[in-house]
Design a protein around this motif. Structure first.
Motif, mmCIF file in Angstrom:
data_model
loop_
_atom_site.group_PDB
_atom_site.id
_atom_site.type_symbol
_atom_site.label_atom_id
_atom_site.label_comp_id
_atom_site.label_asym_id
_atom_site.label_seq_id
_atom_site.Cartn_x
_atom_site.Cartn_y
_atom_site.Cartn_z
ATOM 1 N N LEU A 231 0.837 -1.208 0.000
ATOM 2 C CA LEU A 231 0.000 0.000 0.000
ATOM 3 C C LEU A 231 0.870 1.256 0.000
ATOM 4 C CD1 LEU A 231 -2.845 -0.972 2.510
ATOM 5 C CD2 LEU A 231 -2.955 -0.897 0.003
ATOM 6 N N LEU A 232 1.954 1.225 0.733
ATOM 7 C CA LEU A 232 2.830 2.398 0.797
ATOM 8 C C LEU A 232 3.405 2.716 -0.586
ATOM 9 C CD1 LEU A 232 4.081 4.460 2.729
ATOM 10 C CD2 LEU A 232 5.996 2.876 3.055
ATOM 11 N N GLN A 233 3.862 1.685 -1.300
ATOM 12 C CA GLN A 233 4.394 1.907 -2.642
ATOM 13 C C GLN A 233 3.313 2.410 -3.592
ATOM 14 O OE1 GLN A 233 7.632 1.860 -3.408
ATOM 15 N NE2 GLN A 233 7.928 1.412 -1.216
ATOM 16 N N ALA A 234 2.108 1.868 -3.474
ATOM 17 C CA ALA A 234 1.014 2.332 -4.326
ATOM 18 C C ALA A 234 0.678 3.791 -4.045
ATOM 19 C CB ALA A 234 -0.217 1.448 -4.122
ATOM 20 N N ALA A 235 0.635 4.163 -2.772
ATOM 21 C CA ALA A 235 0.330 5.547 -2.404
ATOM 22 C C ALA A 235 1.405 6.495 -2.932
ATOM 23 C CB ALA A 235 0.205 5.675 -0.893
ATOM 24 N N ARG A 236 2.649 6.090 -2.874
ATOM 25 C CA ARG A 236 3.747 6.955 -3.309
ATOM 26 C C ARG A 236 3.766 7.150 -4.818
ATOM 27 N NH1 ARG A 236 8.487 4.624 0.779
ATOM 28 N NH2 ARG A 236 7.901 5.925 2.583
ATOM 29 N N GLU B 262 3.006 5.993 9.007
ATOM 30 C CA GLU B 262 3.745 6.004 7.751
ATOM 31 C C GLU B 262 2.799 5.949 6.559
ATOM 32 O OE1 GLU B 262 7.752 3.953 5.830
ATOM 33 O OE2 GLU B 262 6.664 2.920 7.436
ATOM 34 N N LEU B 263 1.706 5.213 6.706
ATOM 35 C CA LEU B 263 0.719 5.124 5.634
ATOM 36 C C LEU B 263 -0.064 6.425 5.490
ATOM 37 C CD1 LEU B 263 -0.584 1.505 6.302
ATOM 38 C CD2 LEU B 263 0.745 2.252 4.325
ATOM 39 N N THR B 264 -0.518 6.984 6.597
ATOM 40 C CA THR B 264 -1.290 8.225 6.508
ATOM 41 C C THR B 264 -0.420 9.372 6.001
ATOM 42 O OG1 THR B 264 -0.886 8.695 8.855
ATOM 43 C CG2 THR B 264 -2.914 7.514 8.298
ATOM 44 N N ALA B 265 0.862 9.364 6.349
ATOM 45 C CA ALA B 265 1.768 10.404 5.848
ATOM 46 C C ALA B 265 1.916 10.319 4.331
ATOM 47 C CB ALA B 265 3.137 10.274 6.519
ATOM 48 N N ALA B 266 1.762 9.117 3.774
ATOM 49 C CA ALA B 266 1.856 8.933 2.326
ATOM 50 C C ALA B 266 0.539 9.217 1.623
ATOM 51 C CB ALA B 266 2.311 7.509 2.015
ATOM 52 N N GLY B 267 -0.520 9.538 2.402
ATOM 53 C CA GLY B 267 -1.801 9.887 1.805
ATOM 54 C C GLY B 267 -2.884 8.849 1.931
ATOM 55 N N VAL B 268 -2.599 7.723 2.581
ATOM 56 C CA VAL B 268 -3.626 6.700 2.763
ATOM 57 C C VAL B 268 -4.673 7.199 3.761
ATOM 58 C CG1 VAL B 268 -4.099 4.346 3.543
ATOM 59 C CG2 VAL B 268 -2.001 4.846 2.268
ATOM 60 N N VAL B 269 -5.935 7.123 3.388
ATOM 61 C CA VAL B 269 -7.030 7.459 4.300
ATOM 62 C C VAL B 269 -7.288 6.227 5.163
ATOM 63 C CG1 VAL B 269 -9.448 8.142 4.509
ATOM 64 C CG2 VAL B 269 -8.031 9.092 2.669
ATOM 65 N N PHE B 270 -7.080 6.358 6.444
ATOM 66 C CA PHE B 270 -7.058 5.224 7.363
ATOM 67 C C PHE B 270 -8.154 5.417 8.404
ATOM 68 C CE2 PHE B 270 -5.285 2.000 10.058
ATOM 69 C CZ PHE B 270 -4.424 1.248 9.253
#
Length: 413
Positions: free
Chosen positions: A55-60, A84-92
């Motif tokens: 997910l992190l790579q997809a968000a980036r 780390e996920l929310t910082a990359a833009g993932v809505v959590f």
């Protein structure tokens, strides 16, 4: 929202995490626009970190991602893991996060138990498999036996619409997103008919159970039900017996090595009633059974998150896919008959508790307690579960940081 049967789908059965995780991670790696993922459990183990990294790579690379986790099942994710996920833009988001009382989780009931992934509106996954290493066959004796499906075709749009309409936020924005991201055509249409069904606590309280009842009423030759937590109401038990008594071969696969001992106690209370009606019962002994699947004759089958117990049938949020397809039905039948032949012990009269006043009293009390469990819970002070969004680290003010708690991230209800 109402869904109907959709023609022209391609549906593949996925057994355990060994098949499920590679398929999901591949879809995430190929995502270009949007990923929606919701699950009951996401653990911070080897599988959980694989999902995190995918997910992190997809968000980036610019993919829009929304995640919904259950506040009870996924209460232990570390703040930095999520941050780390929310910082990359993932809505959590968490479904019904609640603070602990003396270290104990208090949000026991009305859980978000669905397991759904939708990628770019063209590929979807529905089933009973969480994101944790215990769904891998190499986990050991406690590895869970479970199933999911990978779906392409028109029914993916129903799953997508369901997800989008249940996202928090502005309704106009949701409609705009749905129009913008609707794919023009199916990439690999198939021959399967499919119907997406779900259970909620509003307009779809008994949809999944109703389809089981209809299936049993229309069965002509064979029914196989494999369900991890089996303690349904009288209507479904009666329908199973009625189907068996008119000559249908009805096979029930339940846990023989359960992850919770009460599961075996509850199921065995029903053995005498079902065996007397002609139902064949098999206890799966190889490892804990976590699957929630069923099939009828040579076309009908279902895979999903819904157990056949009071929690799933009366309280939890669940989702199943129902499939009309001979090839899929054949694949699932072969799988279930294989575990029946090699990993199950058939229940006979010697495994049924002896008749006595004490055993009868125990059975009646336990049966009626479990049967009326949802109503009992309904008498307790109720609350309306809410979804709470975890803010990205850079958006947390000092005040927000003071009151942010990963076990109760209720900053944006």
């Amino acid at each position: 929202m109402k869904c109907g049967w959709r023609e022209g789908n391609q549906i593949r059965l996925l057994e355990n995490g060994d098949e499920y995780y590679p398929a999901v991670f591949t879809a995430i790696e190929q995502a270009r626009q949007k990923i929606i993922l919701e699950t009951f459990i996401w653990f911070e183990d080897a599988v959980g970190w694989q999902l995190h990294d995918a997910l992190l790579q997809a968000a980036r690379r610019g993919v829009s991602i929304e995640v919904l986790l259950d506040g009870y099942g996924s209460a232990d994710l570390n703040d930095s893991f999520v941050g780390e996920l929310t910082a990359a833009g993932v809505v959590f988001r968490y479904y019904d996060p609640r603070p602990r009382l003396f270290g104990m989780r208090t949000n026991l009931f009305r859980r978000m138990h669905r397991k759904i992934v939708v990628v770019d509106g063209t590929v979807a996954f529905v089933g009973g498999i969480n994101f944790s290493a215990e769904h891998m066959s190499d986990y050991g004796p406690e590895a869970k036996q479970d199933y999911a499906v990978r779906v392409e075709g028109p029914v993916v749009q129903d799953i997508l619409q369901f997800e989008v309409e249940n996202l928090p936020g502005n309704a106009d924005a949701r409609r705009f997103w749905h129009r913008r991201h609707r794919p023009e055509a199916n990439r690999t249409p198939g021959e399967a008919q499919a119907l997406f069904v779900w259970r909620d606590n509003h307009d779809h309280r008994d949809d999944i159970e109703r389809h089981y009842l209809q299936m049993l009423a229309h069965a002509k030759r064979e029914v196989i039900i494999a369900n991890a937590y089996f303690f349904p109401g009288y209507r479904l038990l009666h329908a199973m017996r009625k189907s068996a008594r008119r000559g249908v071969t009805v096979k029930l696969v339940v846990q023989g090595e359960p992850d919770m001992p009460i599961v075996k106690v509850g199921a065995r209370l029903l053995y005498r009633y079902l065996l007397k009606g002609g139902v064949k019962i098999f206890e799966y002994r190889r490892r804990p059974l976590h699957g929630k699947v069923a099939l009828m004759d040579d076309r009908w089958a279902t895979v999903g998150s819904s157990n056949l117990d009071p929690l799933s049938l009366s309280l939890n949020l669940e989702a199943n896919l129902i499939v009309h397809d001979r090839a899929f039905n054949h694949t699932l039948r072969e799988n279930l008959n294989n575990i029946i032949a090699h990993d199950c012990q058939q229940v006979d009269s010697s495994m049924v508790p002896e008749r006595s006043w004490w055993n009868l009293t125990q059975s009646v009390l336990a049966f009626h307690f479990l049967r009326h469990f949802p109503a009992v819970i309904g008498w307790l002070p109720a609350h309306t579960p809410k979804m709470a969004q975890v803010p990205p680290p850079e958006q947390r003010s000092l005040e927000t940081q003071d009151r942010y708690d990963p076990e109760n991230p209720g900053v944006k209800p």
